[in-house]
Design a protein around this motif. Structure first.
Motif, short mmCIF file in Angstrom:
data_model
loop_
_atom_site.label_atom_id
_atom_site.label_comp_id
_atom_site.label_asym_id
_atom_site.label_seq_id
_atom_site.Cartn_x
_atom_site.Cartn_y
_atom_site.Cartn_z
N GLN A 126 0.84 -1.19 0.00
CA GLN A 126 0.00 0.00 0.00
C GLN A 126 0.88 1.24 0.00
OE1 GLN A 126 -3.50 0.11 -0.13
NE2 GLN A 126 -3.08 2.27 -0.50
N ALA A 127 0.87 1.95 -1.12
CA ALA A 127 1.70 3.14 -1.26
C ALA A 127 0.89 4.39 -0.99
CB ALA A 127 2.29 3.21 -2.67
N SER A 128 1.55 5.41 -0.49
CA SER A 128 0.90 6.68 -0.22
C SER A 128 1.93 7.79 -0.26
CB SER A 128 0.21 6.65 1.15
OG SER A 128 1.16 6.44 2.19
N GLY A 166 1.96 10.53 -2.57
CA GLY A 166 2.09 11.30 -3.80
C GLY A 166 1.27 12.57 -3.75
N LEU A 171 7.25 9.55 0.07
CA LEU A 171 6.40 8.41 -0.24
C LEU A 171 6.60 7.31 0.80
CD1 LEU A 171 6.96 8.11 -4.11
CD2 LEU A 171 5.34 9.56 -2.88
N CYS A 180 5.40 3.07 1.66
CA CYS A 180 4.80 1.85 1.13
C CYS A 180 4.89 0.77 2.20
CB CYS A 180 5.50 1.40 -0.14
SG CYS A 180 4.85 -0.14 -0.83
N TRP A 192 11.59 1.41 -5.17
CA TRP A 192 10.67 2.33 -5.84
C TRP A 192 11.03 2.41 -7.31
CZ3 TRP A 192 6.42 4.28 -3.61
CH2 TRP A 192 6.34 4.30 -2.21
N ARG A 244 9.41 4.15 -11.18
CA ARG A 244 8.48 5.15 -11.66
C ARG A 244 8.23 4.97 -13.16
NH1 ARG A 244 12.15 10.69 -11.28
NH2 ARG A 244 13.28 10.45 -13.26
N VAL A 279 4.10 8.19 -12.21
CA VAL A 279 3.48 7.32 -11.22
C VAL A 279 4.60 6.51 -10.57
CG1 VAL A 279 1.86 5.45 -10.78
CG2 VAL A 279 1.32 7.21 -12.50
N TYR A 289 5.82 3.47 -8.18
CA TYR A 289 5.39 2.16 -7.72
C TYR A 289 6.40 1.59 -6.74
CZ TYR A 289 2.39 2.22 -11.88
OH TYR A 289 1.47 2.54 -12.85
N GLN A 338 0.14 -0.28 -5.86
CA GLN A 338 -0.83 0.22 -6.83
C GLN A 338 -0.35 1.48 -7.54
OE1 GLN A 338 -0.87 0.98 -3.72
NE2 GLN A 338 -1.87 2.95 -3.35
N THR A 388 1.46 5.56 -6.98
CA THR A 388 1.01 6.85 -6.46
C THR A 388 1.58 7.94 -7.37
OG1 THR A 388 0.92 8.28 -4.49
CG2 THR A 388 2.96 7.03 -4.83
#
Length: 119
Positions: free
Chosen positions: A4-6, A8, A19, A21, A35, A37, A91, A93, A111, A113
């Protein structure tokens, strides 16, 4: 395994974002967390990764600006992004690989961010 990423968002050039995760599930161990992108029209690329022992690896285009870290107890990886540039827009990831409690290997993706850097 779920990632679960957050963290962004939209930031001006020169600004910072962090960020996070978090991994969950039937995890026995997490070897590498990283990470990646993907910008529009481009392939996904490695930004940085970190081993369970804390060894880090960075893409040349983020060296000196981004810092990856992890909290093994929380099964969480972080990416501190400073001096952001418009070309960092993508994005992002997270990725993690290791062993399940069944001793089977896994590699999973979060998913994604979105990070948008305005000029």
């Amino acid at each position: 395994v779920q990632l679960q990423a957050s963290g962004g968002g939209l930031v001006q050039a020169g600004g910072s974002l962090r960020l996070s995760c978090a991994a969950s599930g039937n995890i026995f161990s997490i070897n590498v967390m990283g990470w990646y992108r993907q910008a529009p029209g481009k392939q996904r690329e490695l930004v940085a990764d970190i081993t369970s022992g804390g060894r880090t690896n960075y893409a040349d285009f983020v060296k000196g600006r981004f810092t990856i870290s992890r909290d093994n107890a929380k099964k969480t990886v972080y990416l501190q992004m400073n001096s952001l540039k418009p070309e960092d827009t993508a994005v992002y990831y997270c990725n993690a690989g290791g062993l399940l409690t069944t001793m089977r290997l896994y590699e999973n993706w979060g998913q994604g961010t979105l990070v948008t850097v305005s000029s």
